[in-house]
Scaffold this active site. Structure first.
Site, mmCIF file in Angstrom:
data_model
loop_
_atom_site.group_PDB
_atom_site.id
_atom_site.type_symbol
_atom_site.label_atom_id
_atom_site.label_comp_id
_atom_site.label_asym_id
_atom_site.label_seq_id
_atom_site.Cartn_x
_atom_site.Cartn_y
_atom_site.Cartn_z
ATOM 1 N N GLU A 88 6.107 -22.897 23.754
ATOM 2 C CA GLU A 88 6.828 -21.489 23.394
ATOM 3 C C GLU A 88 7.177 -20.913 24.640
ATOM 4 O OE1 GLU A 88 6.065 -19.538 19.483
ATOM 5 O OE2 GLU A 88 3.966 -20.172 19.922
ATOM 6 N N LYS A 124 1.712 -20.520 24.829
ATOM 7 C CA LYS A 124 2.791 -19.526 25.062
ATOM 8 C C LYS A 124 3.477 -19.194 26.552
ATOM 9 C CE LYS A 124 2.086 -17.631 20.822
ATOM 10 N NZ LYS A 124 2.873 -17.768 19.745
ATOM 11 N N LYS A 174 -0.414 -18.423 5.993
ATOM 12 C CA LYS A 174 -1.425 -18.886 7.132
ATOM 13 C C LYS A 174 -1.794 -17.431 7.662
ATOM 14 C CE LYS A 174 -0.540 -19.474 11.240
ATOM 15 N NZ LYS A 174 -0.217 -19.574 12.583
ATOM 16 N N HIS A 227 0.228 -26.490 12.251
ATOM 17 C CA HIS A 227 1.340 -26.869 12.790
ATOM 18 C C HIS A 227 1.294 -28.557 13.305
ATOM 19 C CE1 HIS A 227 2.492 -23.026 11.316
ATOM 20 N NE2 HIS A 227 2.483 -22.403 12.709
ATOM 21 N N ASP A 236 -4.247 -20.882 16.203
ATOM 22 C CA ASP A 236 -3.159 -20.351 15.426
ATOM 23 C C ASP A 236 -1.948 -21.507 15.375
ATOM 24 O OD1 ASP A 236 -1.052 -18.272 15.299
ATOM 25 O OD2 ASP A 236 -0.070 -18.669 17.157
ATOM 26 N N ARG A 281 0.829 -1.430 0.031
ATOM 27 C CA ARG A 281 -0.024 0.008 0.078
ATOM 28 C C ARG A 281 0.880 1.401 0.114
ATOM 29 N NH1 ARG A 281 -4.136 -2.672 3.934
ATOM 30 N NH2 ARG A 281 -5.943 -2.603 2.524
HETATM 31 C C1 BG6 Z 1 3.296 -19.084 13.949
HETATM 32 C C2 BG6 Z 1 2.257 -18.767 14.863
HETATM 33 O O1 BG6 Z 1 2.496 -20.002 12.703
HETATM 34 O O2 BG6 Z 1 4.058 -20.163 14.559
HETATM 35 C C3 BG6 Z 1 3.067 -18.066 16.264
HETATM 36 O O3 BG6 Z 1 1.364 -17.575 14.385
HETATM 37 C C4 BG6 Z 1 4.155 -19.098 16.565
HETATM 38 O O4 BG6 Z 1 2.362 -17.731 17.113
HETATM 39 C C5 BG6 Z 1 4.866 -19.617 15.606
HETATM 40 O O5 BG6 Z 1 4.918 -18.433 17.608
HETATM 41 C C6 BG6 Z 1 5.669 -20.607 16.069
HETATM 42 O O6 BG6 Z 1 6.463 -20.817 14.877
HETATM 43 P P1 BG6 Z 1 8.163 -21.650 15.254
HETATM 44 O O7 BG6 Z 1 8.856 -21.980 14.118
HETATM 45 O O8 BG6 Z 1 9.027 -20.546 15.987
HETATM 46 O O9 BG6 Z 1 7.746 -22.963 16.126
#
Ligand code: BG6
Length: 506
Positions: free
Chosen positions: A231, A355, A163, A255, A250, A56
């Site tokens: 995490e 998290k 995503k 994943h 998320d 943009r």
């Molecule tokens: C992302 C999520 O897809 O993956 C995040 O939106 C997350 O919230 C991240 O922190 C984790 O990825 P990785 O590779 O650090 O495990």
């Protein structure tokens, strides 16, 4: 021990022009351009390559190119070689425009015509949708309707969609429908960066290139499976996005389900995109859909309160900027899933992600059934170690086997021991962003690492009953955990009820 350099017979990708929507954003600077640089350094980027940024904000070809060149050393995963950087950024264009404005696509068409006249990119185009998700459908439709993505005269046209792909089953279906009304399935590449991780890709090799595992990879030998994506990061500056999303949406349908389907799928007939993707989707389809009551009983959701991570004080989730002070969004989710097929009947799969936990740890742990210990009944052994095969995804990329061995000495004493294979001991591999293989595969048209529409929808179908049950329950059932801990006590109870326990997050 010999160290092997990852030998590759890979050829440079097809000549092409990469058009990045959302080009002024973080993803482009932090990950995409450093990944292109790594491909260039590995000799895998085509000689005839061009890059067009679309965003943009006002900018020009030169200013955008300078901006990328300046940020590359900041985010590159290795020392930047000027010659390689010059090659990667040799031909850069910029288009200013709104994603939903047809005029943007006229401008892109003009810029493509200019660049395709200058560089022998053969008309091949890769459109990368690195925008907020609301723009995926409009951009996809404009690309289709404007003819920019029409495959003609031997030129390919592909679209990578970032995503999150939808926020529930209905929206994922609607997005698939929109994209498929203007593009063919084989033009759509739905990215999941977990599939760019070497150790995730290695799950297939471990299972199917070794004769050792397949005979015991079933309910006769496996007691249960734990998938952990923990995490230590907090929600940080992503409060607005995260509060509308939550841990389940998320992380789980994308994943964690990628890990789950690679671990549990049936052997595909061929190591080819359609065969692998069909088996993965089939596996997700075999997961039992819980009733409302079962969804509540077999899940845990929680929010982190204040605490300490690595001796650093962390504010509570509800105190985070852009998070509602009475938010009921979960930052931790744990699920127990049951797969209804012959291989896995009766083997629970426990998934957890959160998290602000004690440490970053992504692993899949496969627990084998206990040996009959009658033989050692009269010996002073009170507890045998459990047999776990652990696939460490990050931060340690390794595969470990935990078993029992005799402690040296005159009496039979048994102790738990482990054998660990670490990637770094065997292979030299340059640090990467995780996007290299995914971008390269798209440029050569190999979709093996990209889920198809059916795989995406199968994932959301499993998550939907949990989303519904949690929405209906509101704040009820939402619990807390201290930042820096291993998660809520309720998650321990989920396994304890089955006589099991989570592995430590250390
Ligand atoms: C992302 C999520 O897809 O993956 C995040 O939106 C997350 O919230 C991240 O922190 C984790 O990825 P990785 O590779 O650090 O495990």
């Amino acid at each position: 021990m010999t160290t092997k350099t990852a030998s590759t017979t890979a050829r440079p990708a097809d000549p092409c022009c990469l058009v990045i929507f959302g080009a002024s954003g973080d993803l482009t600077h932090r990950l995409l351009v450093p990944a292109l640089y790594n491909l260039g350094a590995a000799g895998l980027l085509p000689k005839d390559f061009a890059l067009i940024g679309v965003a943009r904000s006002e900018s020009s070809n030169e200013a955008f190119r300078d901006d990328l060149a300046k940020s590359l050393p900041k985010f590159a995963t290795r020392q930047v070689d000027e010659a390689v950087a010059r090659q990667v950024l040799a031909c850069v264009g910029y288009v200013q425009g709104e994603p939903d404005d047809p005029k943007t696509y006229d401008k892109i068409a003009r810029e493509l015509a200019r660049i395709e006249g200058e560089r022998a990119t053969k008309g091949n185009r890769l459109f990368y949708l690195a925008t907020p998700p609301v723009a995926f459908a409009p951009i996809g439709c404009h690309l289709g309707q404007s003819g920019l993505a029409r495959q003609e005269n031997g030129a390919w046209r592909r679209v990578i969609v970032e995503k999150p792909f939808g926020r529930d089953l209905a929206s994922a279906r609607a997005l698939n429908q929109k994209l498929l009304s203007v593009l063919n399935e084989d033009q759509i590449f739905r990215i999941d960066h977990y599939l760019g991780k070497e150790t995730v890709q290695n799950i297939l090799v471990l299972r199917f290139a070794n004769g050792l595992f397949e005979p015991i990879w079933n309910r006769d030998h496996i007691d249960h499976v734990q998938i952990t994506v923990a995490e230590a990061l907090t929600v940080g500056r992503r409060g607005g996005y995260y509060d509308a999303t939550g841990a389940l949406r998320d992380m789980v349908p994308n994943h964690l389900f990628q890990l789950l389907s690679l671990i549990a799928m049936e052997p595909p007939a061929r190591f080819a995109a359609d065969a692998v993707r069909a088996e993965k989707a089939e596996l997700l389809d075999s997961i039992q859909l819980p009733t409302n009551g079962e969804a509540l009983r077999n899940s845990v959701r929680a929010q982190y309160g204040e605490g300490y991570i690595d001796n650093r004080a962390v504010e509570s989730y509800r105190d985070t900027k852009n998070v509602a002070p009475d938010s009921t969004t979960e930052t931790y989710a744990a699920l127990k899933l049951v797969i209804d097929n012959w291989r896995w009947a009766g083997v629970p799969f426990y998934l957890r992600t959160g998290k602000a936990l004690r440490a970053k740890r992504t692993e899949v742990a496969i627990k084998f059934k206990q040996a009959p210990i009658a033989m050692f009944r009269d010996t002073p052994i009170d507890r045998l170690a459990q047999n776990f095969l652990v696939l460490g995804i990050q931060p340690n990329e390794c595969i470990g086997l935990e078993f029992n061995a005799k402690v040296p000495g005159p009496s039979i004493a048994i102790g738990g021991v482990g054998m660990t294979f670490k990637y770094e001991d065997y292979f030299d591999s340059a640090p990467s962003t995780g996007y290299e293989t995914l971008i390269y595969d798209c440029m050569i048209g190999d979709a093996i690492l990209y889920p198809r529409a059916d795989g995406i929808e199968a994932g959301w179908r499993v998550v939907q009953p949990f989303l519904d049950a949690w929405r209906e329950a509101g704040g009820q059932g939402l619990t807390n955990y201290r930042a820096g801990s291993e998660g809520p006590a309720e998650a321990d109870r989920l396994l304890a009820e089955d006589g099991r326990r989570w592995r430590a997050i250390a």
